[in-house]
Enzyme design. Sequence first.
Site, PDB file in Angstrom:
ATOM      1  N   TYR A  97      -5.882 -57.322 -57.054  1.00  0.00           N
ATOM      2  CA  TYR A  97      -7.176 -57.719 -56.838  1.00  0.00           C
ATOM      3  C   TYR A  97      -7.654 -57.121 -55.488  1.00  0.00           C
ATOM      4  CZ  TYR A  97     -11.248 -60.762 -56.379  1.00  0.00           C
ATOM      5  OH  TYR A  97     -12.409 -61.173 -56.274  1.00  0.00           O
ATOM      6  N   LYS A 136     -10.741 -54.333 -54.646  1.00  0.00           N
ATOM      7  CA  LYS A 136     -11.767 -55.006 -54.064  1.00  0.00           C
ATOM      8  C   LYS A 136     -12.048 -54.059 -52.589  1.00  0.00           C
ATOM      9  CE  LYS A 136     -13.627 -57.721 -57.137  1.00  0.00           C
ATOM     10  NZ  LYS A 136     -14.784 -57.593 -57.921  1.00  0.00           N
TER      11      LYS A 136
END
Length: 264
Positions: free
Chosen positions: A169, A173
Amino acid sequence: MAFALKGVAYITGAGSGIGQYAAYSLARQGVRSFALLDRNSVSNTASELKKIAPDVSVLELELDVASEDAVNNSVDQTVKKFGRLDYALNNAGIGGALKTTDQIPKDDFERVLSVNTTGVWLCQRAQIRQMLTQDKLRDSPRSYRGSIVNTASMYGILGPSLNVPSTAYATSKHAVIGLTRADAIAFAPKGIKINALCPGYVATPLVMSSMNVGSVMDDERVKVPVQRLATMEEIGDCVSFLHSEASSYMIGASLVADGGFTIQ
């Protein structure tokens, strides 16, 4: 603050959470044309929009942002119905497993990137191609041919906490912020404004369901200087700000809304 927004909004991940509340905020600021996209139903979001503004027009579309053909078709359908695309929020994303690099299977890692990074790129590419064909809404240096906001995360700026090892994740990002900056530089001279939004912990229904005392999320909440999670309304209002002329000189910015988490 009232931003008096006019035009057409295109929102991925609009069925719940940040995407849903961004739609509500944009409607309160004057937007009346929405393309709502999600892998799940967006009917609840559409119904609530009608309560905020009975004259709102909504296009509901199922979308897997990892599918190039589906993304291109969704933008085509939006323009076919509304004539243009002014405000894009590329918000659809997945969290992935809470695992460190030595624990993550390659397929799991690539799945997170395919949605959170490649999916944002596919959407942004289709949106840019459309925005390049249209005029500004107003003849003003503060107006743009289109505005794009990409949902990143505070974990696009710093590494995840030790008890939240969201390696895939965080990687995805960080990449969203890089994509935002690269395209912001390339397309600002052509009249397209692109920025990223970096929320901290947000009180979504999924997060709140795990907020037992002593839970991982409760431990993370204690680290936030304001001692609470963001409401979904607060993050939705950040989206309206980034799309408005109030942020007209912000290009390639990463707007952090995290209650002070990243400045510690």
